[in-house]
Design a protein around this motif. Structure first.
Motif, PDB file in Angstrom:
ATOM      1  N   PRO A  75       0.819  -1.224   0.000  1.00 17.99           N
ATOM      2  CA  PRO A  75       0.000   0.000   0.000  1.00 17.99           C
ATOM      3  C   PRO A  75       0.845   1.262   0.000  1.00 17.99           C
ATOM      4  N   LEU A  76       0.499   2.215  -0.866  1.00 21.67           N
ATOM      5  CA  LEU A  76       1.095   3.549  -0.866  1.00 21.67           C
ATOM      6  C   LEU A  76       0.121   4.601  -0.340  1.00 21.67           C
ATOM      7  N   PHE A  77      -1.170   4.405  -0.627  1.00 20.93           N
ATOM      8  CA  PHE A  77      -2.210   5.305  -0.118  1.00 20.93           C
ATOM      9  C   PHE A  77      -3.495   4.516   0.030  1.00 20.93           C
ATOM     10  N   ARG A  78      -4.136   4.675   1.198  1.00 21.00           N
ATOM     11  CA  ARG A  78      -5.436   4.065   1.453  1.00 21.00           C
ATOM     12  C   ARG A  78      -6.323   5.125   2.097  1.00 21.00           C
ATOM     13  N   ALA A  79      -7.352   5.502   1.374  1.00 20.07           N
ATOM     14  CA  ALA A  79      -8.212   6.583   1.870  1.00 20.07           C
ATOM     15  C   ALA A  79      -8.811   6.257   3.228  1.00 20.07           C
ATOM     16  N   ALA A  80      -9.039   4.982   3.505  1.00 19.99           N
ATOM     17  CA  ALA A  80      -9.658   4.595   4.769  1.00 19.99           C
ATOM     18  C   ALA A  80      -8.713   4.751   5.953  1.00 19.99           C
ATOM     19  N   HIS A  81      -7.391   4.826   5.723  1.00 18.53           N
ATOM     20  CA  HIS A  81      -6.433   4.839   6.822  1.00 18.53           C
ATOM     21  C   HIS A  81      -5.579   6.107   6.897  1.00 18.53           C
ATOM     22  N   ASP A  82      -5.446   6.828   5.792  1.00 11.70           N
ATOM     23  CA  ASP A  82      -4.370   7.810   5.695  1.00 11.70           C
ATOM     24  C   ASP A  82      -4.819   9.265   5.736  1.00 11.70           C
ATOM     25  N   GLN A  83      -6.027   9.535   6.219  1.00  7.02           N
ATOM     26  CA  GLN A  83      -6.516  10.914   6.185  1.00  7.02           C
ATOM     27  C   GLN A  83      -5.592  11.880   6.914  1.00  7.02           C
ATOM     28  N   ARG A  84      -4.996  11.432   8.012  1.00  7.06           N
ATOM     29  CA  ARG A  84      -4.170  12.314   8.831  1.00  7.06           C
ATOM     30  C   ARG A  84      -2.697  12.285   8.443  1.00  7.06           C
ATOM     31  N   ARG A  85      -2.388  11.560   7.373  1.00  3.49           N
ATOM     32  CA  ARG A  85      -0.988  11.406   6.986  1.00  3.49           C
ATOM     33  C   ARG A  85      -0.649  12.112   5.680  1.00  3.49           C
ATOM     34  N   VAL A  86      -1.640  12.559   4.948  1.00  2.00           N
ATOM     35  CA  VAL A  86      -1.405  13.046   3.596  1.00  2.00           C
ATOM     36  C   VAL A  86      -1.686  14.535   3.495  1.00  2.00           C
ATOM     37  N   GLU A  87      -1.180  15.133   2.417  1.00  2.00           N
ATOM     38  CA  GLU A  87      -1.419  16.536   2.132  1.00  2.00           C
ATOM     39  C   GLU A  87      -2.261  16.619   0.863  1.00  2.00           C
ATOM     40  N   VAL A  88      -3.403  17.273   0.967  1.00  2.00           N
ATOM     41  CA  VAL A  88      -4.312  17.451  -0.171  1.00  2.00           C
ATOM     42  C   VAL A  88      -4.603  18.938  -0.274  1.00  2.00           C
ATOM     43  N   ARG A  89      -4.179  19.546  -1.363  1.00  2.00           N
ATOM     44  CA  ARG A  89      -4.294  20.999  -1.469  1.00  2.00           C
ATOM     45  C   ARG A  89      -4.669  21.430  -2.880  1.00  2.00           C
ATOM     46  N   GLY A  90      -5.380  22.552  -2.964  1.00  2.00           N
ATOM     47  CA  GLY A  90      -5.489  23.281  -4.214  1.00  2.00           C
ATOM     48  C   GLY A  90      -4.275  24.177  -4.361  1.00  2.00           C
ATOM     49  N   THR A  91      -4.134  24.791  -5.531  1.00  2.00           N
ATOM     50  CA  THR A  91      -2.951  25.617  -5.759  1.00  2.00           C
ATOM     51  C   THR A  91      -3.212  27.101  -5.532  1.00  2.00           C
ATOM     52  N   GLU A  92      -4.370  27.446  -4.954  1.00  2.00           N
ATOM     53  CA  GLU A  92      -4.650  28.807  -4.490  1.00  2.00           C
ATOM     54  C   GLU A  92      -4.567  29.842  -5.606  1.00  2.00           C
ATOM     55  N   ASN A  93      -5.197  29.545  -6.720  1.00  2.00           N
ATOM     56  CA  ASN A  93      -5.309  30.542  -7.781  1.00  2.00           C
ATOM     57  C   ASN A  93      -6.716  30.459  -8.351  1.00  2.00           C
ATOM     58  N   ALA A  94      -6.942  31.100  -9.490  1.00  2.00           N
ATOM     59  CA  ALA A  94      -8.300  31.169 -10.031  1.00  2.00           C
ATOM     60  C   ALA A  94      -8.854  29.798 -10.375  1.00  2.00           C
ATOM     61  N   PHE A  95      -7.976  28.842 -10.649  1.00  2.00           N
ATOM     62  CA  PHE A  95      -8.422  27.505 -11.007  1.00  2.00           C
ATOM     63  C   PHE A  95      -8.349  26.541  -9.821  1.00  2.00           C
ATOM     64  N   SER A  96      -8.099  27.043  -8.644  1.00  2.00           N
ATOM     65  CA  SER A  96      -7.789  26.173  -7.517  1.00  2.00           C
ATOM     66  C   SER A  96      -8.941  25.232  -7.181  1.00  2.00           C
ATOM     67  N   GLY A  97      -8.568  24.000  -6.847  1.00  2.69           N
ATOM     68  CA  GLY A  97      -9.567  23.016  -6.463  1.00  2.69           C
ATOM     69  C   GLY A  97      -9.579  22.772  -4.978  1.00  2.69           C
ATOM     70  N   TRP A  98     -10.321  21.776  -4.575  1.00  2.00           N
ATOM     71  CA  TRP A  98     -10.409  21.416  -3.172  1.00  2.00           C
ATOM     72  C   TRP A  98     -10.628  19.921  -3.057  1.00  2.00           C
ATOM     73  N   ALA A  99     -10.741  19.435  -1.834  1.00  4.46           N
ATOM     74  CA  ALA A  99     -10.862  17.994  -1.624  1.00  4.46           C
ATOM     75  C   ALA A  99     -11.891  17.708  -0.545  1.00  4.46           C
ATOM     76  N   ASP A 100     -12.363  16.444  -0.551  1.00  5.19           N
ATOM     77  CA  ASP A 100     -13.312  15.976   0.447  1.00  5.19           C
ATOM     78  C   ASP A 100     -13.186  14.454   0.492  1.00  5.19           C
ATOM     79  N   TYR A 101     -13.837  13.861   1.475  1.00  6.19           N
ATOM     80  CA  TYR A 101     -13.903  12.399   1.526  1.00  6.19           C
ATOM     81  C   TYR A 101     -15.344  11.966   1.283  1.00  6.19           C
ATOM     82  N   VAL A 102     -15.488  10.991   0.376  1.00  6.21           N
ATOM     83  CA  VAL A 102     -16.795  10.418   0.059  1.00  6.21           C
ATOM     84  C   VAL A 102     -16.696   8.912   0.280  1.00  6.21           C
ATOM     85  N   THR A 103     -17.752   8.168  -0.061  1.00  7.48           N
ATOM     86  CA  THR A 103     -17.719   6.717   0.067  1.00  7.48           C
ATOM     87  C   THR A 103     -17.987   6.062  -1.282  1.00  7.48           C
TER      88      THR A 103
END
Length: 872
Positions: free
Chosen positions: A688-716
């Motif tokens: 395993p390199l990434f598991r959404a069920a286990h790694d929420q507090r271990r990873v960095e998820v970011r937008g790039t803070e410009n006009a096209f910037s995105g965001w993240a969430d957790y779904v099922t």
């Protein structure tokens, strides 16, 4: 009549429109800016190069937290300033919380906050530390608590402060009174104190077009300051509002200020992996503009936020000098009294006692800043990791300085000092060919005279929690232990049988070294050859530089108990998986267990066999044991660590960790459900390199803070499993950026998850990605990044259905690494690529996964849902 009024007003107008220091006939006291934009000392005409910290004890949360823990603020400031001097700091900056020392009209309010600022400035002066003050902060005082400030910044926002006439008038009134304020400790007006060498008008303003309004406001603030008679250089922030930077270039200011947070802020956990490329350079877009070139350059704040690695500061200092800066101050040095908790800005953590390696790296960075010539150019990383007398190594977690007279290191090193017989100063953490030390705190050796050295030893610092998680004064993140530690010193003029004598009050230690070896508790000491008369160096008046020989500052043990009876703690970071049939080495961190106390590892295959295994102490703060292969068949391994005190007379119980529970797991009444666990999987199973069920507090998820910037969430997923959702918004009409930037990305450090299966890495052939997208045709890329910051990428083709995409590792090609979390300020580069890198990925060197979503989003936001990434 109108002409007469104008003539009468000319002297007043002229005092407000004073020329920049570069054009004044008489240089401002202390320093001036020459016509080439170089900040120089007025007496010697030499260039200024000052390096240090921000420090906020008189204000806001730091002030309240000192009160909450019962600290004497004056004593706390004295202690912290001593440590700053010990680290060679010669620059101090703070944005003054104007909201705590003014009323809503901008009148200065003599109160405890202002008095403590005055006291701090006087203490800094005594240690030879120069100051630049930023009178206007625009902040209220609450973070991370509710606001309580009542000054003008409590009613005017940043965006309103430069356009509202009442706000502008309040700022003019405040600047006038602040500069004319007399410090009762120094008897100097702030504007005339020679150790306050300059002022920055305001901290991180928020502007928008039209530009002329911004320039007019900046000039009006400068006029108010000059009207007081201030002759010192005035700096202004230009990095915060890139869209209107021209407005500041047109303003009547002597210098320009910048900040640097190369990997963003507030990740909520420690960032891991090789982040040195993030600090490889500081390119300024308008660096060739003549208006920029004739101004002095200052870095008012910088930090390697959420990073404990002791390697970032020296590289940042090198990049600052390459960019032409003459002043740089880290934000912010943690006060000693509240550093156990890291509550003052959880994203920052720097203190000599609590982060010793990082603190010594700051010392080295100061040397870099003062040694490297302004505008000196360097090759790009990794070619620039050795420069002059400095060396920075990510793999060794080591920053180092080695000259004829000075030797400093942040971690155990095998480097030989350049000329041991000529050494005058040494500081380090760990061991070197000159000093062998068993503790985890920093130590300092300063030559006082031939055959006479001052030794200063800090107590052991033991991390017990991630310091960048949510902070609380009820939660200790670093434990201090006053352990007696073995020390061996091999300095030519001391010989092997030197004597040791305690210097700090209450320290009555006296020893004679045998083959250079002895045992020491934290404190300050005099080391001298046996026949040397050291009496003159044991008086209270004896000094080395700005430090008294008998001075010593260190926190009490954590918790505050007698030195002989600290309660132990044990920390473990279990691997994500281990390979069945292979022995597994487990290592733990230990605090508070004496050298004779025994440690046992209790390992159990879930509901199966249990083994009690002795642990080997690699140092007083680390222990390890190997679980035999017979316990490692597919399933779940649980384990505990038992600490048994050797001396029963002290009344300390046998404790089991995690949980610090009395007794052992095999006792009939052992009640704690806590344990550590490791899944045991068959060889050849996906890694395993990434598991959404286990790694929420271990990873960095970011937008790039410009006009096209995105965001993240957790779904099922349809099966109810968590998945990370990367969202790309629909691009706005006419939006664009100076540098094309991906919208949103995932960064996952995985190297610490695979030690239990490291032997299988070389056999992996493909990357497996379980994902889907809401819009086919989305540009998504997956990258693996090595320890040397070389990235290899492949496109990730997704559909609207959940699927497992197989990507052959052989298809990954060299590519730029995305610098995420996003660097700040926003004009800094978003990508890094080493000048040369191997054509093929060496998987055993990989440590970071990146998944990057670029878009496009058509009609509605684009979603990329990611459940897991594996190697097989």
């Amino acid at each position: 009549m109108k002409l007469l009024r104008i003539l009468l007003l000319l002297p007043l107008l002229w005092s407000g429109f004073s020329l920049p220091a570069s054009a004044q006939q008489k240089p401002a006291a202390g320093v001036f800016v020459d016509q080439q934009g170089v900040l120089r000392w007025a007496d010697s005409r030499q260039e200024v190069a000052l390096f240090g910290v921000n420090y906020t004890a008189p204000f806001a949360h730091a002030y309240r937290a000192h009160r909450a823990v019962g600290a004497d603020l004056e004593q706390a400031i004295r202690q912290d300033v001593y440590h700053l001097a010990r680290l060679g700091v010669d620059a101090f900056r703070v944005h003054v919380w104007d909201v705590e020392i003014t009323d809503t009209l901008g009148n200065l309010q003599p109160n405890e906050h202002l008095r403590l600022l005055d006291f701090l400035l006087a203490e800094l002066k005594q240690r030879g530390i120069k100051t630049i003050l930023t009178p206007i902060a625009y902040w209220n005082n609450g973070y991370p608590e509710p606001d309580t400030g009542t000054g003008f910044s409590s009613i005017y926002s940043k965006a309103e402060a430069y356009v509202n006439p009442r706000a502008i008038a309040a700022q003019e009134r405040y600047l006038t009174q602040f500069l004319n304020h007399q410090n009762p400790y120094t008897k100097r007006l702030l504007r005339d104190d020679p150790d306050i060498i300059a002022f920055e008008v305001c901290n991180e303003p928020r502007y928008h077009e039209p530009k002329a309004q911004v320039t007019d406001f900046a000039n009006r603030m400068v006029r108010a300051m000059r009207a007081t008679g201030l002759q010192k250089p005035i700096f202004y922030n230009i990095a915060e509002n890139y869209a209107v930077h021209e407005a500041i270039l047109d303003a009547d200011v002597d210098g320009l200020t910048f900040q640097w947070y190369p990997q963003g802020l507030v990740s909520g956990h420690a960032l891991r992996g090789n982040l040195l490329p993030y600090v490889d350079q500081y390119p300024i877009p308008y660096r060739n503009d003549p208006r920029f070139r004739r101004r002095a350059k200052m870095v008012y704040e910088f930090e390697s936020a959420d990073v404990l690695q002791p390697i970032m500061y020296p590289m940042m200092a090198r990049s600052f000098r390459e960019a032409g800066f003459q002043w740089a101050t880290q934000f912010a040095y943690d006060p000693l009294a509240i550093a156990p908790y890291n509550t003052e800005y959880q994203t920052h953590y720097l203190n000599l006692a609590y982060t010793p390696g990082k603190a010594i790296s700051l010392l080295i960075a100061g040397k870099v800043f003062r040694t490297i010539k302004r505008n000196q150019q360097f090759r790009r990383y990794p070619a620039d990791s050795v420069f002059g007398p400095f060396r920075v190594s990510y793999r060794e977690q080591l920053s180092e300085m080695n000259t004829d007279q000075e030797f400093y290191y942040t971690n155990t090193t095998r480097t030989q000092p350049k000329k041991p017989a000529k050494l005058q100063h040494l500081a380090g953490v760990g061991s070197s060919p000159v000093v062998t030390y068993g503790g985890t705190g920093a130590y300092f050796l300063d030559r006082v005279a031939p055959g006479v050295w001052r030794l200063e030893v800090m107590p052991d610092a033991v991390p017990v929690r991630d310091p960048f998680e949510t902070a609380s004064l009820r939660k200790v993140v670093t434990s201090i232990r006053w352990n007696e530690q073995p020390l061996r010193v091999q300095l030519p003029d001391l010989g092997s049988t030197f004597t040791l004598r305690g210097l700090n009050p209450g320290n009555r230690a006296q020893q004679q070294a045998q083959d250079g070896a002895l045992a020491v508790l934290p404190g300050s000491y005099l080391l001298s050859v046996r026949d040397q008369d050291a009496a003159q160096w044991t008086t209270q008046a004896a000094r080395v530089g700005v430090l008294g020989l008998s001075e010593y500052v260190a926190p009490l043990p954590t918790p505050d108990q007698p030195v002989a009876q600290p309660l132990p703690t044990v920390l473990s970071a279990p691997p994500a998986q281990a390979t069945a049939g292979q022995p597994l080495r487990l290592q733990v961190q230990v605090a508070g267990a004496g050298p004779q106390d025994s440690l046992l590892l209790v390992a159990q295959h879930f509901y199966g066999r249990t083994r009690r295994l002795p642990m080997t102490r690699r140092s007083l703060t680390t222990a390890e044991s190997t679980v035999p292969a017979e316990l490692l068949y597919p399933g779940l391994l649980r384990y505990w660590v038992v600490v048994k005190p050797q001396d029963k007379s002290k009344g300390l119980p046998t404790l089991t960790f995690p949980g610090s529970v009395p007794g052992t797991p095999r006792d009939w009444d052992f009640y704690s459900p806590e344990h550590w666990e490791v899944p045991i999987v068959a060889a050849g199973s996906p890694l395993p390199l990434f598991r959404a069920a286990h790694d929420q507090r271990r990873v960095e998820v970011r937008g790039t803070e410009n006009a096209f910037s995105g965001w993240a969430d957790y779904v099922t997923t349809p099966a109810g499993e968590p998945a990370l959702r990367l969202t790309v918004p629909v691009a706005k009409a006419g939006a664009g950026t100076a540098e094309p930037a991906p919208a949103v990305s995932l960064r996952a450090y995985f190297a610490d998850q695979l030690p239990g299966r490291a032997g299988e890495l070389a056999g992996a052939k493909e990357l497996l990605v379980r994902a889907r997208t809401s819009q086919p045709g989305a540009r998504v890329q997956v990258l693996l990044v090595t320890r040397d910051a070389a990235a290899y990428a492949a496109p990730l083709t997704l559909t609207t259905e959940w699927q497992t995409v197989h990507i052959p590792l052989s298809s990954l090609q060299p590519a730029p690494m995305l610098i995420t979390p996003r660097p700040y300020p926003g004009f800094l580069p978003l990508h890094f690529r080493p000048a040369t890198q191997p054509a093929q990925l060496r998987l055993t060197d990989a440590e970071v996964l990146q998944v990057v979503a670029d878009g496009p989003a058509v009609g509605s936001p684009l979603h990329v849902d990611l459940e897991s990434v594996w190697l097989q």
